[in-house]
Design an enzyme around this catalytic site. Structure first.
Site, PDB file in Angstrom:
ATOM      1  N   ARG A  12      -3.396  19.488  10.990  1.00 16.13           N
ATOM      2  CA  ARG A  12      -2.425  18.300  11.111  1.00 16.13           C
ATOM      3  C   ARG A  12      -2.659  17.736   9.789  1.00 16.13           C
ATOM      4  NH1 ARG A  12      -0.556  20.882  14.592  1.00 16.13           N
ATOM      5  NH2 ARG A  12      -0.160  20.041  16.952  1.00 16.13           N
ATOM      6  N   GLU A  27       4.863  14.688   7.003  1.00 14.16           N
ATOM      7  CA  GLU A  27       5.800  15.209   8.276  1.00 14.16           C
ATOM      8  C   GLU A  27       5.832  13.964   9.365  1.00 14.16           C
ATOM      9  OE1 GLU A  27       4.577  19.150   9.977  1.00 14.16           O
ATOM     10  OE2 GLU A  27       3.198  18.964   7.913  1.00 14.16           O
ATOM     11  N   HIS A  87       4.282  24.268   7.535  1.00 11.60           N
ATOM     12  CA  HIS A  87       3.793  23.977   8.892  1.00 11.60           C
ATOM     13  C   HIS A  87       4.345  25.582   9.660  1.00 11.60           C
ATOM     14  CE1 HIS A  87       2.331  21.200  11.790  1.00 11.60           C
ATOM     15  NE2 HIS A  87       2.014  22.011  12.408  1.00 11.60           N
TER      16      HIS A  87
END
Length: 340
Positions: free
Chosen positions: A239, A268, A291
């Site tokens: 993440r 993001e 991603h």
């Protein structure tokens, strides 16, 4: 069950998973997404329009808020094609009687492969070498082996454990933070449980596989980066919020660390970091992907099918496999933490 509307706000949802939903009485609809845009960019109102009347939702990175859940009274199951769920308000879903699932076990191999690929690409300086060759310079750049290196793995969930298996073939020494360490698993796989300071100071590669929580946000910050070796590389396939990207950019530009493999970025979820991401991606000592670590053909087929099966299980009145359920409002069962 007959004709339950299931909305899929994901690309690359393969025919086998669509057929499975249809065979079990569902009406799957793949939402049209603007070119280059994932569902994480869709507004609340747009999502409400797409999901009106839907019983099931196969979701990617959209924010599933309590307001959205409340606006969709027909929705029974939210099934993530992935394992992270930090963008889903699981507590609200449980309160409103919904079920939230993840595709546990579907993308472990794909993400672990991606992390290894980034380590190899950084160590052997693939990006710099190809750029030089394209400009006519075929001189050899010396790189580094992954063989025999020390790798710090932060997060030993399914993906972290898959990475451990792969690193055994490189005769790597593996560290994991003592506070996150399953002693039995560590002993069985020759993993050393060390203090985080030791992991930062002695690892040649640090690979992040932790969930994003209040406690792990900016786990790798300016202070942590200063502790790393100048020859070390940071890998983040988990993440974006685990790493302070501004601090990372400064560390990479100054030579404080050697390189980074980044599949996910703070930008993001926070557009104020967009320029930071652009600068990171432009650096020669960064290997970047959008991603996409879980997005191999095989990995997506596995996660598509798990997500579809979870939807069918709920709509047919069953409970999906325990490792896939993170909230179940039908029973008021508490949701559990899940590492990546």
């Amino acid at each position: 069950m007959s004709g339950h509307r299931v909305i899929i706000t994901q690309r690359f949802f393969h025919q086998g998973a669509i057929d499975y939903l249809r065979q079990h009485g569902c009406e799957p609809h793949i939402a049209p997404l603007p070119t280059g845009q994932a569902d994480g960019k869709l507004s609340h109102d747009h999502l409400c329009d797409l999901l009106a009347g839907a019983k099931g939702w196969v979701v990617g990175h959209a924010r599933v808020t309590e307001a959205l859940i409340t606006a969709l009274p027909d929705l029974e199951v939210i099934s993530r094609r992935g394992v992270g769920y930090d963008r889903v308000d699981t507590a609200a879903a449980a309160r409103h009687g919904r079920v939230v699932c993840i595709a546990s076990g579907g993308n472990d191999a794909s993400v672990a492969d991606h992390a290894i690929a980034m380590m190899l690409a950084l160590g052997r300086r693939f990006r710099e070498s190809q750029r030089n060759m394209a400009g006519g310079d075929w001189s050899i750049l010396q790189g580094h082996d992954l063989y025999g290196k020390t790798v710090g793995i932060v997060g030993l969930g399914r993906i972290g454990q898959s990475l451990v298996k792969r690193l055994s073939g490189f005769d790597a020494r593996i560290f994991t933070p003592a506070g996150w360490c399953d002693a039995g698993y560590a002993r069985a796989h020759n993993i050393e449980c060390v203090e985080m300071d030791t992991l930062l100071a002695e690892s040649d590669y640090i690979s992040l596989h932790a969930p994003l929580t209040d406690e792990t946000r900016f786990l790798i910050d300016e202070k942590a980066l200063r502790r790393m070796k100048e020859s070390a590389c940071l890998i983040n396939t988990a993440r974006g919020g685990l790493v302070d990207d501004r601090a990372l950019l400064a560390a990479l530009k100054s030579g404080q660390i050697a390189g980074a493999g980044l599949d996910t970025f703070v930008s993001e979820g926070d557009p104020t970091y967009a320029d930071v991401s652009k600068e990171l991606i432009a650096l020669d000592n960064v290997i970047a992907s959008p991603h996409a670590a879980a997005s191999s053909v095989e990995g997506l087929e596995r996660t598509n099918m798990i997500a579809a099966r979870c939807v069918v299980d709920v709509l047919e009145g069953r409970t999906p496999p325990a490792e896939c359920v993170v909230a179940d409002g039908r029973t008021n069962a508490p949701y559990r933490a899940q590492t990546t």
